[in-house]
Design a protein around this motif. Sequence first.
Motif, PDB file in Angstrom:
ATOM      1  N   SER A  19     -13.741 130.766 -63.281  1.00  0.00           N
ATOM      2  CA  SER A  19     -13.599 131.002 -64.712  1.00  0.00           C
ATOM      3  C   SER A  19     -12.749 129.939 -65.379  1.00  0.00           C
ATOM      4  O   SER A  19     -13.048 129.485 -66.484  1.00  0.00           O
ATOM      5  N   LEU A  20     -11.683 129.531 -64.699  1.00  0.00           N
ATOM      6  CA  LEU A  20     -10.796 128.501 -65.240  1.00  0.00           C
ATOM      7  C   LEU A  20     -11.541 127.194 -65.455  1.00  0.00           C
ATOM      8  O   LEU A  20     -11.472 126.586 -66.539  1.00  0.00           O
ATOM      9  N   LEU A  21     -12.280 126.752 -64.441  1.00  0.00           N
ATOM     10  CA  LEU A  21     -13.007 125.481 -64.555  1.00  0.00           C
ATOM     11  C   LEU A  21     -14.138 125.576 -65.571  1.00  0.00           C
ATOM     12  O   LEU A  21     -14.421 124.617 -66.296  1.00  0.00           O
ATOM     13  N   SER A  22     -14.788 126.734 -65.654  1.00  0.00           N
ATOM     14  CA  SER A  22     -15.856 126.920 -66.634  1.00  0.00           C
ATOM     15  C   SER A  22     -15.307 126.837 -68.056  1.00  0.00           C
ATOM     16  O   SER A  22     -15.879 126.162 -68.921  1.00  0.00           O
ATOM     17  N   ASN A  23     -14.186 127.504 -68.308  1.00  0.00           N
ATOM     18  CA  ASN A  23     -13.590 127.479 -69.644  1.00  0.00           C
ATOM     19  C   ASN A  23     -13.061 126.095 -70.000  1.00  0.00           C
ATOM     20  O   ASN A  23     -13.210 125.636 -71.134  1.00  0.00           O
ATOM     21  N   MET A  24     -12.444 125.422 -69.026  1.00  0.00           N
ATOM     22  CA  MET A  24     -11.934 124.078 -69.301  1.00  0.00           C
ATOM     23  C   MET A  24     -13.077 123.097 -69.540  1.00  0.00           C
ATOM     24  O   MET A  24     -12.970 122.207 -70.392  1.00  0.00           O
ATOM     25  N   ALA A  25     -14.189 123.239 -68.821  1.00  0.00           N
ATOM     26  CA  ALA A  25     -15.336 122.348 -69.000  1.00  0.00           C
ATOM     27  C   ALA A  25     -15.967 122.543 -70.373  1.00  0.00           C
ATOM     28  O   ALA A  25     -16.310 121.566 -71.058  1.00  0.00           O
ATOM     29  N   SER A  26     -16.103 123.788 -70.803  1.00  0.00           N
ATOM     30  CA  SER A  26     -16.678 124.013 -72.139  1.00  0.00           C
ATOM     31  C   SER A  26     -15.726 123.526 -73.228  1.00  0.00           C
ATOM     32  O   SER A  26     -16.166 122.993 -74.252  1.00  0.00           O
ATOM     33  N   SER A  27     -14.418 123.669 -73.029  1.00  0.00           N
ATOM     34  CA  SER A  27     -13.457 123.138 -74.001  1.00  0.00           C
ATOM     35  C   SER A  27     -13.512 121.617 -74.056  1.00  0.00           C
ATOM     36  O   SER A  27     -13.408 121.021 -75.127  1.00  0.00           O
TER      37      SER A  27
END
Length: 144
Positions: A19-27
């Motif tokens: 979830s962390l990497l997914s949110n950071m990638a979309s940001s």
Amino acid sequence: MNHRNKNNHLGRKYGHRKSLLSNMASSLIKNKRIFTTLAKAKALRKYVEPIITKSKVNTTHSKRNIFSYLRDKIAVSELFNELFEKVRERPGGYTRIIKTGYRLGDQSTHSLIELVDFNKIYTYKKKIRSVRRSRKKIKKVNNE
């Protein structure tokens, strides 16, 4: 020894790290640059670069695959936008990590991760200056 440990676990369990990497990638895709710790930036680079490579093929299948990684419709539509055309032409190396110092609370290395083609400082193209012309008019002397 660190044999066969390919990815950095970032002190989190699998679901939290995903979830962390997914949110950071979309940001990162939406804002073109984000500030984070150096370890998270290095982990994010390994996560987001294959996603950008998969966005080179503009098909419904690749959009659905990328959506399974990002889970954000706005970020996926941003990836397939015309704005990302210059990113798709690049053969690889879409991100840049710049160390910016240390965080005050715990002295962890703070860094900036950005998409390479959206930085105006490094991709600045020099303008060609025109020749300066004086405003004075040259008077011709008639010798009669």
